[in-house]
Design an enzyme around this catalytic site. Structure first.
Site, mmCIF file in Angstrom:
data_model
loop_
_atom_site.group_PDB
_atom_site.id
_atom_site.type_symbol
_atom_site.label_atom_id
_atom_site.label_comp_id
_atom_site.label_asym_id
_atom_site.label_seq_id
_atom_site.Cartn_x
_atom_site.Cartn_y
_atom_site.Cartn_z
ATOM 1 N N ASP A 172 33.809 41.140 32.728
ATOM 2 C CA ASP A 172 32.709 41.584 33.563
ATOM 3 C C ASP A 172 31.613 41.956 32.556
ATOM 4 O O ASP A 172 31.716 42.585 31.526
ATOM 5 C CB ASP A 172 33.203 43.075 34.241
ATOM 6 C CG ASP A 172 33.879 42.682 35.453
ATOM 7 O OD1 ASP A 172 34.161 41.556 35.709
ATOM 8 O OD2 ASP A 172 34.510 43.615 36.071
ATOM 9 N N ASP A 212 36.104 39.372 48.221
ATOM 10 C CA ASP A 212 36.759 40.459 47.867
ATOM 11 C C ASP A 212 37.116 40.907 49.268
ATOM 12 O O ASP A 212 36.306 41.132 50.251
ATOM 13 C CB ASP A 212 35.776 41.664 47.377
ATOM 14 C CG ASP A 212 35.289 41.389 46.077
ATOM 15 O OD1 ASP A 212 35.956 40.297 45.528
ATOM 16 O OD2 ASP A 212 34.405 41.732 45.553
#
Lengths: 251, 193
Positions: A11, A130
């Site tokens: 990330d 997600d």
């Protein structure tokens, strides 16, 4: 035999690697290019970079980073974050990305998947989903789990495939950050109902969790971040273990 | 040594360029016929659909030039498929260098065939000295069946050509430029031909 893939996820915020627990409380885990090279040398099969800032001004920083990664590492990598149109994808392709990953932009405008497929081919298009288990079943969430949509995970995944994605990266928000294992039941259902590769994400805590997601979850690849960044599990150890457990793996 | 990377708008040329850079080679990226003809080695990459790639080749007359090249040529991924005579992807006539069709993987399999897989039955200097464990990175939905020009085999439900060779034309279905150290060794062997 086609190997199962181990994919560290980096990330990225302002050009640095971060990883949150349940997406909040970010900790710094190092320089992305150094980390990418380390993972590549250790035997990672692919890398994913998710730019979690992705503001317009920071775009140039990301493209520079992608080029530096492409110059140095010799395995495929995916870049996600802030891609909402063909031009964004093209800039990343030109910088050296092998694949791009889209999430919210695909939910907001599903035709984007078709357009990316037409311009760059399915192999370039990863759709990240997600999802969280709610009282109304598995629902797709956006913005790192903050916004609920009314999309059903399995219906959306099917649509994503039909529109021309080459791969699905499924993160269970119920499992992410818990280190209690991947969402294998849902992963297996996705894998059995779709004909594109499925990457499992969210919940990796032990080496057994990887074995479980490849066997029970029928996942084609497994992605994890913090357990690699903080050296709780090393990739060589993990791959050695999986090999011993008879999982097809690249050593 | 002059290495040319054919840049015709249908390849991730950048990745191949970076891989060559890591080997200390600075390739020239071009679609200029004279420059391609005068190169010591030619690399012919390709991603995306065979049909779109053939259209790009035709637009710059490269469909006529490539089959006439006499120096070692290396096709990569779609570049390999384009060397064949016909592709089921868009039902398109290709360059016809290799007398083979390009077929779609059968239904029920996960497509694309994506990830690391073994190559076996290696029959070329390209693969000389590889370690026993050698997996390379594939991403493709169409394949070249086994034929008399096959120099490496991979199994994805059925055996297919992971690499082919005819005369000075070499081609690999996998992405040598993204296949780790093994891929770089294979590129080095090609450059040393």
């Amino acid at each position: 035999m086609l190997s199962k893939r181990i994919i560290p996820c980096l990330d990225i915020k302002d050009g640095r690697t971060v990883k949150g627990v349940n997406f909040i409380g970010l900790r710094d885990a190092g320089d992305p290019v150094d980390l990418a090279e380390l993972y590549s040398k250790e035997g990672a099969d692919e890398l994913v970079f998710l730019d979690i800032t992705a503001t317009h001004e920071k775009r140039k920083t990301l493209l520079d980073l992608v080029t530096r990664v492409a110059e140095r590492i010799n395995i495929p990598f995916t870049v996600g974050g802030g891609i909402s149109e063909i031009d964004d994808a093209y800039a990343l392709l030109k910088a050296g990305a092998d694949k791009i990953s889209i999430n919210s932009a695909a939910v907001k405008r599903p035709e984007l998947i078709n357009e990316l497929n037409t311009h760059f081919g399915a192999q370039f298009v990863v759709v990240a989903i997600d999802a969280k288990k709610t009282e109304d079943g598995w629902k797709v969430f956006l913005r790192g789990g903050r916004d609920r949509t009314e999309l059903n995970l399995f219906e959306w995944a099917k649509e994503v495939e039909e529109r021309g994605a080459g791969e699905i990266l499924f993160t269970s928000m119920n499992h992410d950050g818990t280190k209690s294992g991947f969402a294998n039941e849902e992963l297996a259902r996705l894998s059995e109902s779709l004909n594109i590769p499925i990457i499992a994400s969210g919940g990796a805590g032990t080496m057994e969790h990887f074995k479980d997601t490849f066997i029970e979850g029928k996942s084609d690849a497994a992605l994890a971040a913090s357990i690699f960044h903080f050296k709780e599990i090393s990739i060589p150890d993990l791959k050695g273990y999986l090999k011993q457990e008879k999982i097809p793996i690249r050593l | 040594m002059k290495i040319v990377l054919i840049d015709y708008g249908a390849g991730n040329v950048q990745s191949v360029k970076y891989a060559l850079n890591r080997l200390g080679i600075e390739p020239s990226l071009t679609k200029d016929h004279n420059e391609i003809k005068s190169a010591d080695k030619v690399i012919f990459p390709g991603v995306g659909s065979a049909k779109a790639a053939m259209e790009q080749l035709k637009a710059s007359g490269l469909d006529e030039l490539i089959p006439t090249l006499i120096q070692p040529v290396l096709g990569i991924c779609v570049g390999m498929q384009l060397m064949c005579k016909y592709s089921e992807e868009g039902n398109v006539k290709c360059l016809g260098i290799i007398d083979s069709e390009v077929k779609k993987f059968k239904p029920g399999l996960k497509i694309p065939h994506m990830g690391w897989n073994n190559i076996s039955d290696l029959k070329s200097p390209l693969f000389q000295g590889l370690p026993t464990e050698h997996q390379v990175y594939f991403v493709h939905s169409y394949y070249v069946p086994l034929n008399e020009y096959t120099i490496a085999t991979t199994d994805y439900s059925n055996d297919f050509s992971a690499a082919i060779k005819k005369d000075n034309f070499y081609a690999v279905q996998f992405h040598a430029e993204k296949s780790g150290d093994i891929g770089e060794q294979i590129l080095e062997k090609f450059l040393a031909l």
